[in-house]
Design a protein around this motif. Structure first.
Motif, mmCIF file in Angstrom:
data_model
loop_
_atom_site.group_PDB
_atom_site.id
_atom_site.type_symbol
_atom_site.label_atom_id
_atom_site.label_comp_id
_atom_site.label_asym_id
_atom_site.label_seq_id
_atom_site.Cartn_x
_atom_site.Cartn_y
_atom_site.Cartn_z
ATOM 1 N N THR A 255 -8.304 -3.114 -2.192
ATOM 2 C CA THR A 255 -9.054 -3.408 -0.964
ATOM 3 C C THR A 255 -10.338 -4.180 -1.230
ATOM 4 N N LYS A 256 -10.889 -4.060 -2.476
ATOM 5 C CA LYS A 256 -12.176 -4.715 -2.722
ATOM 6 C C LYS A 256 -12.336 -5.067 -4.185
ATOM 7 N N TYR A 257 -12.850 -6.276 -4.438
ATOM 8 C CA TYR A 257 -13.296 -6.707 -5.753
ATOM 9 C C TYR A 257 -14.620 -7.428 -5.564
ATOM 10 N N ARG A 258 -15.679 -6.803 -6.070
ATOM 11 C CA ARG A 258 -17.038 -7.312 -5.857
ATOM 12 C C ARG A 258 -17.296 -7.442 -4.353
ATOM 13 N N LYS A 259 -17.587 -8.631 -3.841
ATOM 14 C CA LYS A 259 -17.883 -8.750 -2.413
ATOM 15 C C LYS A 259 -16.658 -9.124 -1.571
ATOM 16 N N LYS A 260 -15.523 -9.292 -2.219
ATOM 17 C CA LYS A 260 -14.324 -9.733 -1.535
ATOM 18 C C LYS A 260 -13.534 -8.532 -0.992
ATOM 19 N N ILE A 261 -13.162 -8.583 0.283
ATOM 20 C CA ILE A 261 -12.339 -7.566 0.926
ATOM 21 C C ILE A 261 -10.951 -8.160 1.148
ATOM 22 N N TYR A 262 -9.918 -7.389 0.814
ATOM 23 C CA TYR A 262 -8.547 -7.897 0.878
ATOM 24 C C TYR A 262 -7.733 -7.218 1.978
ATOM 25 N N ARG A 263 -6.707 -7.929 2.436
ATOM 26 C CA ARG A 263 -5.732 -7.385 3.373
ATOM 27 C C ARG A 263 -4.604 -6.699 2.589
ATOM 28 N N ASN A 264 -3.660 -6.102 3.315
ATOM 29 C CA ASN A 264 -2.497 -5.517 2.651
ATOM 30 C C ASN A 264 -1.195 -5.839 3.397
ATOM 31 N N GLU A 265 -1.178 -6.953 4.119
ATOM 32 C CA GLU A 265 -0.040 -7.299 4.967
ATOM 33 C C GLU A 265 1.236 -7.546 4.167
ATOM 34 N N VAL A 266 1.140 -8.280 3.072
ATOM 35 C CA VAL A 266 2.321 -8.572 2.266
ATOM 36 C C VAL A 266 2.829 -7.305 1.590
ATOM 37 N N ALA A 267 1.911 -6.478 1.106
ATOM 38 C CA ALA A 267 2.312 -5.213 0.495
ATOM 39 C C ALA A 267 3.091 -4.354 1.487
ATOM 40 N N MET A 268 2.635 -4.308 2.732
ATOM 41 C CA MET A 268 3.326 -3.533 3.759
ATOM 42 C C MET A 268 4.707 -4.125 4.058
ATOM 43 N N GLN A 269 4.829 -5.419 3.975
ATOM 44 C CA GLN A 269 6.111 -6.071 4.210
ATOM 45 C C GLN A 269 7.094 -5.793 3.075
ATOM 46 N N LEU A 270 6.582 -5.729 1.855
ATOM 47 C CA LEU A 270 7.445 -5.541 0.692
ATOM 48 C C LEU A 270 7.855 -4.091 0.476
ATOM 49 N N LEU A 271 7.048 -3.149 0.932
ATOM 50 C CA LEU A 271 7.303 -1.738 0.639
ATOM 51 C C LEU A 271 8.684 -1.260 1.092
ATOM 52 N N PRO A 272 9.098 -1.462 2.354
ATOM 53 C CA PRO A 272 10.436 -0.994 2.749
ATOM 54 C C PRO A 272 11.563 -1.666 1.983
ATOM 55 N N LYS A 273 11.374 -2.916 1.604
ATOM 56 C CA LYS A 273 12.387 -3.618 0.816
ATOM 57 C C LYS A 273 12.494 -2.994 -0.568
ATOM 58 N N LEU A 274 11.354 -2.589 -1.135
ATOM 59 C CA LEU A 274 11.360 -1.943 -2.447
ATOM 60 C C LEU A 274 12.043 -0.576 -2.372
ATOM 61 N N ASN A 275 11.713 0.203 -1.349
ATOM 62 C CA ASN A 275 12.337 1.517 -1.197
ATOM 63 C C ASN A 275 13.845 1.410 -1.028
ATOM 64 N N LEU A 276 14.284 0.421 -0.269
ATOM 65 C CA LEU A 276 15.724 0.215 -0.082
ATOM 66 C C LEU A 276 16.395 -0.135 -1.401
ATOM 67 N N LYS A 277 15.774 -1.009 -2.157
ATOM 68 C CA LYS A 277 16.337 -1.425 -3.446
ATOM 69 C C LYS A 277 16.387 -0.255 -4.428
ATOM 70 N N ALA A 278 15.360 0.598 -4.401
ATOM 71 C CA ALA A 278 15.317 1.751 -5.295
ATOM 72 C C ALA A 278 16.448 2.730 -4.980
ATOM 73 N N ARG A 279 16.769 2.894 -3.712
ATOM 74 C CA ARG A 279 17.805 3.852 -3.320
ATOM 75 C C ARG A 279 19.212 3.316 -3.523
ATOM 76 N N THR A 280 19.385 1.997 -3.478
ATOM 77 C CA THR A 280 20.725 1.426 -3.490
ATOM 78 C C THR A 280 21.128 0.812 -4.820
ATOM 79 N N ASP A 281 20.183 0.452 -5.662
ATOM 80 C CA ASP A 281 20.533 -0.173 -6.955
ATOM 81 C C ASP A 281 21.185 0.834 -7.897
#
Length: 281
Positions: A255-281
């Motif tokens: 969320t933060k590095y020095r004065k920079k604040i980050y979003r988490n939109e891509v992480a939220m998009q990737l999470l369900p895809k990762l969970n699906l892959k973990a269960r099905t691989d």
């Protein structure tokens, strides 16, 4: 319970020799596994990474050290109730047999399997504040050995103490060329617009299983371009998003590095895809 070379013993009764080579010389490799409902996430990838690591360290791989044998040994270590309902972190540690000093008397190996319980059956996203800083006291050496999961983790340990003393949740590690390599406990990905970037193995980053899985997932998403290239510290504050990946936590947004604040939109998009892959691989 702990599995010592095929013998199941109570954890408090498990012992290794004081001249164990892993203990004395860091002559050991390991895999950290996540298991849910008896299924080991990405087991095939873990197994082949372990075999590759043992070959690089010139360990003798026993003929019976097949993927099926080790999976059964892991399952034998865990009681049936824990295997069916438990969410587990499993550690498979392989070390060269005792003997010799810097030059071992044998390349034969021994192993130990241990486990502990986790709180959730699948990967979740930590949305609390997660601030990081560069750790510049010591550097990772770029090259093949740094990509292995050996039990020589002094930089990670000292870095984690630095983070704790300075109220950071994690630190980012540099190699001798001052390139950002990874976090204390996982690989890193930088998101800038539609471009997602992660360091190459040649820079010294861990050959992470989740890194491999996410690269595979990202290649199937046409909205993103993926770049495996060196990362300068100056790029950190230009990124829109940075996240850490590891086998146990999955995806951890910074969320933060020095004065920079980050979003988490891509992480939220990737999470369900990762969970699906973990269960099905």
């Amino acid at each position: 319970m702990v599995n010592l070379n095929g013998v199941i013993v109570e954890t408090q009764k498990a012992v290794i020799s004081i001249d164990n080579r892993g203990f004395n010389y860091g002559d050991a490799v390991f895999e950290t596994l996540r298991s849910s409902g008896g299924k080991i996430y990405f087991w095939e990838d873990h197994y082949f990474r372990l075999m590759a690591s043992m070959r690089i360290l010139r360990m003798e791989i026993p003929m019976n050290f097949t993927m099926e044998f080790l999976e059964e040994e892991i399952k034998r270590t865990i009681t049936s109730s824990e295997r069916e309902a438990g969410y587990l972190r499993i550690k498979l540690l392989v070390y060269r047999k005792t003997g010799g000093k810097y030059t071992p008397n044998t390349n034969d190996i021994e192993y130990v399997i241990s486990f502990e319980k986790l709180e959730t059956p699948f990967y979740t996203l930590n949305e609390t504040d997660y601030e990081v800083e560069l750790f510049k006291d010591h550097y990772i050496t770029s090259g093949l050995l740094s990509t292995l999961k050996t039990n020589n983790r002094l930089i990670n340990i000292i870095g984690s103490i630095f983070a704790k003393e300075n109220d950071f949740q994690n630190c980012l590690l540099l190699n001798e060329n001052k390139q950002v390599v990874e976090a204390l406990n996982g690989n890193i990905f930088l998101v800038s617009g539609e471009n997602i970037k992660t360091p190459p193995l040649s820079d010294g980053c861990l050959n992470g299983i989740l890194r491999k899985q996410l690269l595979s997932i990202l290649k199937r998403i046409p909205d993103f371009t993926v770049e495996v290239a060196s990362i300068s510290p100056f790029e950190l504050q230009k990124a829109d998003e940075i996240f850490i990946t590891n086998t146990i936590q999955g995806i951890v947004p910074i969320t933060k590095y020095r004065k920079k604040i980050y979003r988490n939109e891509v992480a939220m998009q990737l999470l369900p895809k990762l969970n699906l892959k973990a269960r099905t691989d």
